[in-house]
Design an enzyme around this catalytic site. Structure first.
Site, PDB file in Angstrom:
ATOM      1  N   LYS A 188     -55.363 -52.827  -6.922  1.00 33.75           N
ATOM      2  CA  LYS A 188     -54.231 -53.437  -6.214  1.00 33.75           C
ATOM      3  C   LYS A 188     -53.303 -54.136  -7.222  1.00 33.75           C
ATOM      4  O   LYS A 188     -53.682 -55.124  -7.836  1.00 33.75           O
ATOM      5  CB  LYS A 188     -54.749 -54.451  -5.184  1.00 33.75           C
ATOM      6  CG  LYS A 188     -55.643 -53.788  -4.127  1.00 33.75           C
ATOM      7  CD  LYS A 188     -56.151 -54.778  -3.112  1.00 33.75           C
ATOM      8  CE  LYS A 188     -57.143 -55.754  -3.697  1.00 33.75           C
ATOM      9  NZ  LYS A 188     -57.876 -56.530  -2.678  1.00 33.75           N
ATOM     10  N   THR A 232     -48.860 -64.980   2.578  1.00 33.87           N
ATOM     11  CA  THR A 232     -49.620 -63.757   2.300  1.00 33.87           C
ATOM     12  C   THR A 232     -51.126 -64.007   2.276  1.00 33.87           C
ATOM     13  O   THR A 232     -51.878 -63.202   1.738  1.00 33.87           O
ATOM     14  CB  THR A 232     -49.212 -63.166   0.940  1.00 33.87           C
ATOM     15  OG1 THR A 232     -49.391 -64.204  -0.053  1.00 33.87           O
ATOM     16  CG2 THR A 232     -47.774 -62.704   0.924  1.00 33.87           C
ATOM     17  N   GLY A 269     -54.780 -63.752   3.040  1.00 36.05           N
ATOM     18  CA  GLY A 269     -55.603 -62.774   3.768  1.00 36.05           C
ATOM     19  C   GLY A 269     -55.264 -61.316   3.520  1.00 36.05           C
ATOM     20  O   GLY A 269     -55.851 -60.432   4.143  1.00 36.05           O
ATOM     21  N   THR A 270     -54.355 -61.052   2.579  1.00 36.32           N
ATOM     22  CA  THR A 270     -53.949 -59.648   2.358  1.00 36.32           C
ATOM     23  C   THR A 270     -55.126 -58.760   1.944  1.00 36.32           C
ATOM     24  O   THR A 270     -55.273 -57.653   2.455  1.00 36.32           O
ATOM     25  CB  THR A 270     -52.873 -59.538   1.255  1.00 36.32           C
ATOM     26  OG1 THR A 270     -53.282 -60.353   0.156  1.00 36.32           O
ATOM     27  CG2 THR A 270     -51.528 -59.997   1.729  1.00 36.32           C
ATOM     28  N   GLY A 271     -55.953 -59.245   1.006  1.00 39.89           N
ATOM     29  CA  GLY A 271     -57.041 -58.411   0.486  1.00 39.89           C
ATOM     30  C   GLY A 271     -58.074 -58.085   1.554  1.00 39.89           C
ATOM     31  O   GLY A 271     -58.524 -56.936   1.674  1.00 39.89           O
ATOM     32  N   CYS A 272     -58.442 -59.099   2.338  1.00 35.68           N
ATOM     33  CA  CYS A 272     -59.430 -58.908   3.417  1.00 35.68           C
ATOM     34  C   CYS A 272     -58.889 -57.909   4.434  1.00 35.68           C
ATOM     35  O   CYS A 272     -59.599 -57.021   4.912  1.00 35.68           O
ATOM     36  CB  CYS A 272     -59.701 -60.228   4.131  1.00 35.68           C
ATOM     37  SG  CYS A 272     -60.139 -61.569   3.031  1.00 35.68           S
TER      38      CYS A 272
END
Ligand code: PXL
Length: 264
Positions: free
Chosen positions: A173, A204, A206-209
């Site tokens: 990412k 932003t 929580g984007t990865g989860c």
């Protein structure tokens, strides 16, 4: 029967990341979400104020309860906190006949540690080898492999270094670089460069989860890895565009953006 997806992750009391983000994503994408809690964080828009791990037996028991009765068509992992929990979860996944999306979470958006430094080697040697897709950001790549990617051209080198640990696919990412949000998905032979516009939005959390959970939803429905990742990237991009202010700090992405049609 409805499509079933399991998240193995930590709780974010603020509701933007962790288990809460995972279950909201699963609801938005039309699957039945289930959870194995690994740790509880006291957390809000300003950061993590405290974190408490669950005992290994509690994690193992939750996992067995879900998998042995209900069954799962994909598993997603997030915050695993300690070497002992990483190793336990890796062993549980290796005995489960379902694809696994491993988000090798190291620190929160605010830089608070969510994984002990002593657990890094277990992530490399036990967890990554059982991953169908691993989804590190560039800080996690650096922590796990020593490779520091600083431009789009470095993504391929970062991917090769992670693939050495044995995941079937890796999604690097590149969202922390400047310019477009560019990610590289590869299994070492195929390469897919996924590009999305960068939205001028600081909310932003929580984007990865959210991205990893959305990938798990696609895999659970029988999509290929490139199809699942492409659809998940479109979902998280919409969620980032719709991210909203909450508290005094960084607000969450909007998991419900695709469901909302003129409702208050
Ligand atoms: O985004 C990583 C993450 C995972 N799990 C929990 C978190 C966070 C980030 O804040 O709070 C519980």
């Amino acid at each position: 029967m409805i499509t079933r997806v399991l998240t193995v992750a930590g709780s974010d009391s603020g509701g933007g990341a962790g288990i809460q983000a995972d279950l909201k994503t699963m609801l938005a994408l039309g699957v039945h979400g289930m959870s194995v809690l690994t740790a509880v964080t006291a957390q809000n828009s300003l950061g993590v104020q405290g974190a408490w791990e669950l005992p290994v037996d509690a994690v193992r028991a939750q996992y067995r309860s879900v998998v042995d009765d209900i069954g799962v068509q994909a598993v997603k992992t997030g915050m695993l906190s300690s070497a002992e929990l990483v190793e336990t979860v890796a062993e549980l996944i290796s005995g489960t006949d379902a694809p696994a999306v491993v988000d090798p979470v190291g620190v929160s958006k605010h830089g608070d540690p969510l994984l002990a430094a002593s657990a890094l080697d277990s992530v490399r040697t036990r967890l990554l080898p059982v991953a169908t897709v691993a989804t590190p950001n560039l800080d996690e790549v650096a922590q796990l492999t020593g490779v520091r990617a600083e431009s789009e051209q470095d993504l391929r080198r970062a991917a090769a270094a992670v693939l050495e640990f044995g995941p079937r696919w890796v999604l690097i990412k590149g969202g922390h670089l400047s310019g477009d949000a560019v990610d590289l998905l590869t299994d070492g032979s195929e390469e897919h460069l996924l590009r999305a516009p960068r939205y001028d939005n600081r909310h932003t959390h929580g984007t990865g989860c959210t991205l990893a959970s959305a990938i798990a939803c696609g895999l659970a429905r029988g999509r290929s890895v490139p199809e699942a990742v492409t659809a998940a990237k479109a979902y998280v991009t919409g969620a980032i565009a719709a991210g909203f202010a909450l508290g005094a700090g960084i607000g969450p992405v909007d998991h419900g953006w695709a469901l909302r049609r003129d409702t208050p």
